[in-house]
Design an enzyme around this catalytic site. Structure first.
Site, PDB file in Angstrom:
ATOM      1  N   SER A  47       0.849  -1.189   0.000  1.00  0.00           N
ATOM      2  CA  SER A  47       0.000   0.000   0.000  1.00  0.00           C
ATOM      3  C   SER A  47       0.891   1.247   0.000  1.00  0.00           C
ATOM      4  O   SER A  47       1.705   1.421  -0.910  1.00  0.00           O
ATOM      5  CB  SER A  47      -0.956  -0.041   1.194  1.00  0.00           C
ATOM      6  OG  SER A  47      -1.985   0.913   1.067  1.00  0.00           O
TER       7      SER A  47
ATOM      8  N   GLU B 237      -9.010  -6.107  -4.237  1.00  0.00           N
ATOM      9  CA  GLU B 237      -8.584  -4.985  -3.401  1.00  0.00           C
ATOM     10  C   GLU B 237      -9.771  -4.232  -2.791  1.00  0.00           C
ATOM     11  O   GLU B 237      -9.783  -3.862  -1.622  1.00  0.00           O
ATOM     12  CB  GLU B 237      -7.742  -3.997  -4.235  1.00  0.00           C
ATOM     13  CG  GLU B 237      -6.471  -4.564  -4.827  1.00  0.00           C
ATOM     14  CD  GLU B 237      -5.285  -4.482  -3.886  1.00  0.00           C
ATOM     15  OE1 GLU B 237      -5.426  -3.987  -2.752  1.00  0.00           O
ATOM     16  OE2 GLU B 237      -4.187  -4.933  -4.306  1.00  0.00           O
TER      17      GLU B 237
ATOM     18  N   HIS C  50      -7.509  -5.840  -0.144  1.00  0.00           N
ATOM     19  CA  HIS C  50      -6.337  -5.024   0.131  1.00  0.00           C
ATOM     20  C   HIS C  50      -5.821  -5.357   1.530  1.00  0.00           C
ATOM     21  O   HIS C  50      -6.595  -5.526   2.466  1.00  0.00           O
ATOM     22  CB  HIS C  50      -6.747  -3.546   0.056  1.00  0.00           C
ATOM     23  CG  HIS C  50      -5.607  -2.589   0.191  1.00  0.00           C
ATOM     24  ND1 HIS C  50      -4.636  -2.448  -0.773  1.00  0.00           N
ATOM     25  CD2 HIS C  50      -5.280  -1.712   1.177  1.00  0.00           C
ATOM     26  CE1 HIS C  50      -3.777  -1.518  -0.393  1.00  0.00           C
ATOM     27  NE2 HIS C  50      -4.137  -1.059   0.796  1.00  0.00           N
TER      28      HIS C  50
END
Length: 553
Positions: A222, A351, A456
């Site tokens: 990320s 995600e 995610h």
């Protein structure tokens, strides 16, 4: 999704993620008090430190790697680290950068330059070093998150793991170069320069911890992926690492000086400080700066380019200042400075479910194909029918919610990852390896019957091999990974791929097919799951469509 809405969700969700209960301290030492046999000492260039030996791993927490960044050092390079006498305890994590408080972690502080080390032994052996940058965009996060505990990588794969705290948000990326003079050169990149200082410390000291200073891999997820993208393009970082992995955070472009200057002007306006009196910023309490930071919208850098003169405030992140960060990390091409450094890059298949879970918006789970069109049109306009038609033809059995997740997820993290792979391979230098993480969690998004799939951030515990059976210190069920024992195999394989890449520059694992480098001919992608497979030219029709409407170059 609109980019502005996406980052709002990202900031909120990552705060929540990093404060989640349920992970605890992986492989705890138990209730007994520590004895002298549990401690281990190491000599650094600045003095001796004392850590603990726990279940076969030496752990050093909260080692300072640079000096103060408060007071007169705010927005500047850190003060030199002062040596100490005697033995400094490295038993507790150091404070993270100023941000909202985080559950089960140290209180944030302005002086935050500390790192943590997990190593099998301080024995002089030259093990590969895996240097991780935490997620949280550029505004939150910590090297103390239990999700990224490095003990299992050290224990089972004979590597050394290092993680830093570094400046974030306004304190790490406020652009003052045009106002404050040479002492503040590079001010818009202090957060990434802190990480570089950590890498330099590792180069000088990691041999004492059983690591090889000449075999260092940088990686991050990320916001940590975006930080890794920047480090890959930074001349100051170049001498201190040999390979990199960018995970669900492709940093193709960063903030321009014009946009950063607009953000700085907004900060000064909020604080009622005239630009000529910018030095008053040094007197504002850090808590007040954090309050101002929360009022400024964060907008992630775009894959595309803005017209000159159309720059708007973008929040806080690395600035393409022409010096510290000479150019966008992967635009218009991959950085020449890292041409000969192998790279991995990729994203998780689902995600968006993470952000749906965090925002508590499960409306997408009930849409039909008419609803899908209505949901996509605000962002994609007249291209919406073409997008839906392409995805329906490529995925004839997919439901409307599944197509929405696929579209949202590839736009968040996938297209940028493909751009990076394409531009890296075009250099003709070291190889690049593209992946999709696809292990499916059965955990449902609260308020729905829709499973998270591969959201995610789920890759964090998998690649750190923190999805392990209870007899190895794990838990019956993990927060995202669910309760299926299949996750143990997927986690071990992912961790082995990453650690082998750290060791050799080529990702490999027992029982996993050979992972070919990505080329413009094969476009090979490793799909990581309980059973891994290599897929050539994956998402070919979808990517062709994204190129045709200008979303992918």
């Amino acid at each position: 999704m609109q980019r502005r809405h996406f980052l709002k969700d990202l900031s909120f969700s990552t705060v929540s993620l990093l404060a989640m209960p349920g992970m605890g301290n992986l492989l705890p030492t138990g209730a007994r008090p520590l004895t002298a046999n549990d401690f281990v000492d190491a000599e650094t260039a600045y003095g001796k430190v004392r850590g603990t030996r726990t279940n076969g791993v030496n752990i050093f927490r909260g080692i300072p790697y640079a000096g103060k960044v408060s007071g007169e050092r705010r927005f500047r390079r850190p003060a030199p680290l002062e040596p100490w006498r005697g033995i400094r305890e490295a038993l507790e994590f150091g404070p993270p950068s100023v941000q909202p408080p985080r559950q089960n972690e140290p209180a944030p502080a302005e002086d935050c330059l500390f790192l943590n080390i997990w190593t099998p032994a301080n024995d002089g052996k030259k093990r590969p070093v895996m240097f991780y940058s935490h997620g949280g965009g550029f505004v939150i996060g910590s090297g103390a998150s239990s999700w990224q505990n490095g003990a299992n990588l050290a224990r089972y794969f004979d590597v050394v793991v290092v993680q830093t705290n570094h400046r974030l948000g306004l304190l790490g990326f406020l652009y003052l170069d045009e106002l404050a003079g040479p002492d503040y050169a590079g001010s818009g990149n202090m957060g990434t320069l802190d990480i570089t200082a950590g890498l330099k410390w590792v180069h000088e000291n990691i041999a004492e911890f059983g690591g090889d200073p000449d075999n260092v891999m940088i990686f991050g997820e990320s916001g940590g992926g975006a930080k890794t993208s920047c480090l890959y393009a930074m001349p100051e970082a170049a001498p201190y690492f040999n390979k990199a992995s960018i995970e669900s955070g492709p940093g193709v472009r960063m903030t321009t000086p014009d946009a950063a200057a607009a953000t700085t002007a907004l900060v000064l306006k909020e604080l009622n400080i005239d630009p000529k009196n910018w030095r008053k910023l040094l007197e504002v309490p850090a808590a007040d700066l954090l309050a101002v930071q929360s009022k400024i919208p964060n907008v992630p850098p775009s894959l595309g380019r803005r017209k000159k003169g159309s720059e708007l405030p973008t929040g806080f992140g690395p600035v393409v200042d022409g010096r510290v960060l000479p150019h966008h990390p992967f635009d218009p091409k991959a950085p020449k400075i890292s041409r000969d450094k192998p790279l991995m890059v990729g994203w998780n298949e689902d995600e968006y479910t993470f952000f749906a879970w965090q925002s508590r918006d499960v409306s997408f789970t009930k849409i039909d194909f008419d609803g899908l069109r209505a949901k996509l049109e605000p962002q994609y306009g007249t291209d919406t029918p073409k997008i839906i038609d392409t995805y329906r033809k490529a995925n004839p059995k997919a439901t409307a919610p599944e197509i929405f997740i696929a579209v949202a997820s590839i736009n968040m993290m996938g297209l940028g990852s493909v751009v990076i792979a394409e531009r890296k391979t075009k250099q003709g230098g070291a190889p690049v390896y593209l992946y999709n993480f696809g292990y499916k969690s059965e955990v449902k998004i609260p308020g729905s019957d829709y499973a998270l799939g591969t959201p995610h951030a789920m890759d964090i515990t998998f690649k750190f091999n923190n999805e392990v059976p209870p007899e190895k210190g794990g838990q019956e069920s993990s927060f995202f990974g669910g309760s299926s024992p299949d996750r143990y195999k997927a986690s071990h394989q992912m961790a082995e791929l990453w650690t082998t890449f750290a060791r050799t520059g080529t990702p490999a694992a027992e029982g996993v097919p050979a992972w070919p480098a990505y080329t413009r001919k094969n476009r090979a992608t490793m799909r990581i799951d309980t059973e891994c497979e290599v897929i050539e030219d994956r998402f070919a029709e979808e990517l062709k469509m994204w190129r045709s409407i200008g979303k992918l170059s």
